[in-house]
Design an enzyme around this catalytic site. Sequence first.
Site, PDB file in Angstrom:
ATOM      1  N   GLU A   1       4.978  10.770   2.101  1.00  0.00           N
ATOM      2  CA  GLU A   1       3.841   9.856   1.996  1.00  0.00           C
ATOM      3  C   GLU A   1       3.618   9.018   3.255  1.00  0.00           C
ATOM      4  O   GLU A   1       2.484   8.596   3.509  1.00  0.00           O
ATOM      5  CB  GLU A   1       4.027   8.923   0.796  1.00  0.00           C
TER       6      GLU A   1
ATOM      7  N   GLU B   1       2.110   1.910  -3.414  1.00  0.00           N
ATOM      8  CA  GLU B   1       1.031   2.486  -4.236  1.00  0.00           C
ATOM      9  C   GLU B   1       1.055   4.012  -4.140  1.00  0.00           C
ATOM     10  O   GLU B   1       0.954   4.714  -5.150  1.00  0.00           O
ATOM     11  CB  GLU B   1      -0.307   1.937  -3.765  1.00  0.00           C
ATOM     12  N   HIS B   2       1.203   4.541  -2.913  1.00  0.00           N
ATOM     13  CA  HIS B   2       1.260   5.989  -2.718  1.00  0.00           C
ATOM     14  C   HIS B   2       2.509   6.584  -3.368  1.00  0.00           C
ATOM     15  O   HIS B   2       2.432   7.611  -4.054  1.00  0.00           O
ATOM     16  CB  HIS B   2       1.271   6.302  -1.222  1.00  0.00           C
TER      17      HIS B   2
ATOM     18  N   HIS C   1       0.829  -1.208   0.000  1.00  0.00           N
ATOM     19  CA  HIS C   1       0.000   0.000   0.000  1.00  0.00           C
ATOM     20  C   HIS C   1       0.861   1.255   0.000  1.00  0.00           C
ATOM     21  O   HIS C   1       0.563   2.232  -0.697  1.00  0.00           O
ATOM     22  CB  HIS C   1      -0.921  -0.021   1.221  1.00  0.00           C
TER      23      HIS C   1
END
Length: 230
Positions: free
Chosen positions: A159, A82-83, A79
């Site tokens: 992030e 992904e960012h 995840h």
Amino acid sequence: PTLPVQAQTAPLPVQTADDPWLYKGSDLVHDTEWKFGRLPNGLRYAVRKNGVPPGQVSVRVRIDAGSLNERDNERGYAHLLEHLSFRGSVHVPDGESKRIWQRLGVTFGSDSNASTTFTQTVYKLDLPMATPQGLDESFKILSGMMTGPNITQQSLDAERPVVLAEAREQPGAQQRLQDAMLDLMFAGQPVADREPIGTTETLTAATPASVEAFHNRWYRPERAVVIVVG
């Protein structure tokens, strides 16, 4: 009752040895509107012409890697990556992807987004006013996101707080119900405690090198599927 011979239709084609990758090992009837293929490096693709709504193109890039592919010290990396992938890559500087897509009419969050599950990470792009030039630019951006995202200390520091904030906001009633269901149905299995959001400890300890190692291990062409409709 059996139909008269003249009223019977010819049987639709089923699985053969030369069928596209989607139909391998199945007896599903082929949808001939889809064009399937596989590049020499193993990347699979599916393309379909669709004129409604006119002038729009939807792209999905699926990577066969989710939270179940993480090691114990990598919880949340799928995840987090992904960012990071949206920030910049070998093809565009940090933050430039969003600016280019905005000029093409793309709204971030609705037209461009991504999601990570236990088994996959899917990147979404909808071009509301697609042109050949806009498609070329978009595929260049997506290619860089998959093959060479900029995983730097600066982008990680930017992030990581976003992902940690998502983790703090997650434990609502719906999430608690899902956690209880997973614990019951998958007791003793990785799915029971491998939520894609990860853990505060592993996300805090993440470094550019450790995230890049996860990327290099799983973001491979043979684990990628590109789907284009429009």
